[in-house]
Design a protein around this motif. Structure first.
Motif, short mmCIF file in Angstrom:
data_model
loop_
_atom_site.label_atom_id
_atom_site.label_comp_id
_atom_site.label_asym_id
_atom_site.label_seq_id
_atom_site.Cartn_x
_atom_site.Cartn_y
_atom_site.Cartn_z
N SER A 3 1.32 -13.34 0.01
CA SER A 3 0.88 -12.15 -0.74
C SER A 3 2.09 -11.34 -1.22
N LEU A 7 3.26 -10.84 -5.16
CA LEU A 7 3.36 -9.47 -5.67
C LEU A 7 4.79 -9.16 -6.10
N ALA A 260 -1.89 -12.14 -6.90
CA ALA A 260 -1.39 -11.43 -5.70
C ALA A 260 -2.48 -10.55 -5.11
N SER A 263 -4.85 -12.70 -3.33
CA SER A 263 -4.24 -13.17 -2.08
C SER A 263 -4.34 -12.09 -1.00
N ILE A 264 -4.09 -10.83 -1.39
CA ILE A 264 -4.21 -9.73 -0.43
C ILE A 264 -5.65 -9.61 0.05
N ASN A 267 -6.36 -12.38 2.43
CA ASN A 267 -5.63 -12.10 3.66
C ASN A 267 -6.35 -11.06 4.52
N ALA A 300 -2.92 -3.44 4.30
CA ALA A 300 -2.84 -3.88 2.90
C ALA A 300 -1.81 -3.05 2.13
N LEU A 303 1.70 -4.25 2.87
CA LEU A 303 2.02 -5.46 2.10
C LEU A 303 2.33 -5.12 0.64
N SER A 304 1.52 -4.24 0.06
CA SER A 304 1.68 -3.89 -1.36
C SER A 304 2.99 -3.15 -1.63
N THR A 354 -4.97 -2.67 -4.33
CA THR A 354 -4.99 -2.68 -2.86
C THR A 354 -6.24 -2.00 -2.31
#
Length: 377
Positions: A3, A7, A260, A263-264, A267, A300, A303-304, A354
Motif C-alpha cells: 500500500s 501510494l 493504492a 490496496s489500503i 489491507n 490507515a 499508511l497514507s 483514506t
C-alpha cells in the motif's frame, strides 16, 4: 508495504510532473515575454524561437544586415534588438547584441561593469560560476555552439569586464558582447566581403500595438526571404505538445493512486478480520464502535501519510536529478520549492480516499458478535 509503495509511486509521479510543468511554463514565459517577434532565416519558426530566445537549439541560419535594417525601419516597430552568435567558450554561447538586450531581462552587474568596447564581454552568473571566471580574465572563443579545441580564435581574445547578478533567465548562462566583436572575430573568413555582406543571426522586435506584429509577420513571411515568428504563439504550441505527455503521466499517477486506495481498503478489511478477537475484547472493556473505528482509521492514516511524505520527498529528489540533466543539456535550473496548492489538493484526495476506505472496511465492526467471537477463541 505494498500500500505504501503504490501510494508513494503515485505521489512521486504526480508531484514530479506538477513541478516540472509549473516551472517549465514559468521559465518559458519569463524568457519569451520581453519580445513580440523574432525575425531570422527561413526554416522552422519554433526552431527560430528556441535558438534565439531560449538558446537551446541551433539557429536556422544568418540573415543580411541590410535587409534586416530595412525591416527595422517600419513605423509599427517600437524597438529592435539584433542578435549574432556562432561561437562559444567552453560550451557557453557567446552572444553579440546591443545593451538593450540585458535591460529586457533586468540584468545588472554584480561585479565590474558592462561591456562598452569591442572584445569586452560580461558573463552570466551561472556561466561565470561554472567556468570560474573573474573580472579582468581573458579568454578566446571557439567556432560553433559546442565546446571544441579545434577552431579556436586565438588571435582575438576577449576581456571580462563584468559578472552579472542572477536573473533566473537565459542570461545567466550566456556570455554577452557587442555585435562588432562577433564580426571582427570572423572577419578573416570573409575579408573580401568585410563591409558589403555583414550578417546577423536574428532580430528581436517589440511593436507599438499587437496588430502591427500580426500584419508585419504575414508580410515578412510572404514577401521576403526572411522568416517572422511570434514567440508567444510558438511557445504555446510547444506547451500544447508537452501538455499531452504531462496529462498522460498524471493519468498514470491517478490510476496508481486509485490502486493504492484499493490496496489500503483491502489491507484494512484484512486487519479487521485478523484482529476481530482483539477488537471484541476491547468492546468488552467498554470501547465503543466509534473508538474502534478510530483505531482502524489511525492505522490507515499512518499508511497514507507515510506514503505521501515518501512520495513527495522522492518527487523532489526527482526534480533535483532532472535539474542536473536540464542544466547540462539546456543550461536551465529547476528550483526545489515548498508544497504548492495543487500538492495540498493531492493530499486532500489521499486523506479523503483514506477516510472512504476506512468507512467501507470498518462496516463489519458494527456487526461484531462479541460472545461468539470470544467463545470461538
Amino acid at each position: 508495504m505494498l500500500s505504501i509503495l503504490l501510494l508513494t509511486l503515485s505521489i512521486l509521479l504526480a508531484t514530479f510532473v506538477l513541478q516540472i510543468n509549473k516551472q517549465l511554463n514559468r521559465h518559458l514565459e519569463k524568457n519569451s515575454k520581453p519580445f513580440d517577434m523574432v525575425i531570422g532565416a527561413k526554416g522552422s519558426p519554433l526552431q527560430l524561437v528556441l535558438s534565439t530566445i531560449l538558446h537551446i537549439d541551433n539557429p536556422t541560419g544568418n540573415i543580411s544586415l541590410d535587409e534586416a535594417s530595412r525591416i527595422s525601419k517600419n513605423p509599427m516597430i517600437k524597438e529592435v534588438i539584433p542578435l549574432s552568435f556562432g561561437d562559444n567558450y567552453k560550451g557557453y554561447k557567446i552572444l553579440g547584441t546591443s545593451s538593450q538586450y540585458l535591460g529586457k531581462y533586468g540584468a545588472t552587474c554584480k561585479e565590474g561593469r558592462l561591456n562598452t568596447k569591442n572584445f569586452e564581454a560580461v558573463f552570466g552568473s551561472e556561466a561565470a560560476k561554472n567556468l570560474n571566471i573573474s573580472v579582468g580574465s581573458a579568454f578566446v572563443s571557439s567556432h560553433g555552439l559546442l565546446q571544441n579545441d579545434i577552431d579556436v580564435h586565438d588571435e582575438k581574445p576577449f576581456v571580462v569586464t563584468g559578472i552579472l547578478a542572477p536573473t533566473g533567465t537565459v542570461v545567466d548562462h550566456l556570455i554577452i558582447t557587442n555585435i562588432e566583436s562577433i564580426w571582427d572575430v570572423h572577419e578573416h573568413e570573409h575579408k573580401e566581403h568585410k563591409e558589403e555582406h555583414k550578417e546577423i543571426t536574428a532580430l528581436l522586435l517589440n511593436f507599438r500595438n499587437p496588430i502591427g506584429a500580426l500584419q508585419l509577420s504575414r508580410s515578412i513571411n510572404k514577401d521576403t526571404s526572411l522568416q517572422a515568428a511570434l514567440p508567444k504563439l510558438e511557445i504555446d504550441r510547444l506547451l500544447k505538445f508537452l501538455g499531452i505527455g504531462f496529462q498522460t503521466i498524471n493519468g498514470i499517477a491517478l490510476a496508481i493512486l486509485l490502486v493504492a486506495g484499493l490496496s489500503i481498503f483491502i489491507n484494512l478489511i484484512k486487519t479487521v478480520r485478523e484482529r476481530k478477537h482483539e477488537l471484541a475484547l476491547l468492546r468488552t472493556y467498554g470501547a465503543t464502535n466509534f473508538q474502534l473505528l478510530k483505531l482502524v482509521f489511525y492505522e490507515a492514516l499512518f499508511l497514507s501519510l507515510i506514503g505521501f511524505i515518501l512520495g513527495w520527498l522522492l518527487g523532489r529528489i526527482g526534480v533535483l536529478l532532472f535539474t542536473t540533466l536540464a542544466s547540462n543539456a539546456y543550461k536551465y535550473h529547476l528550483e526545489i520549492s515548498i508544497p504548492d496548492e495543487k500538492e495540498f489538493f493531492i493530499l486532500i484526495i489521499v486523506l479523503f480516499t483514506t477516510i472512504l476506505a476506512t468507512i467501507l472496511a470498518s462496516y463489519s465492526l458494527f456487526k461484531l458478535n462479541i460472545s461468539k467471537i470470544l467463545a470461538d477463541a
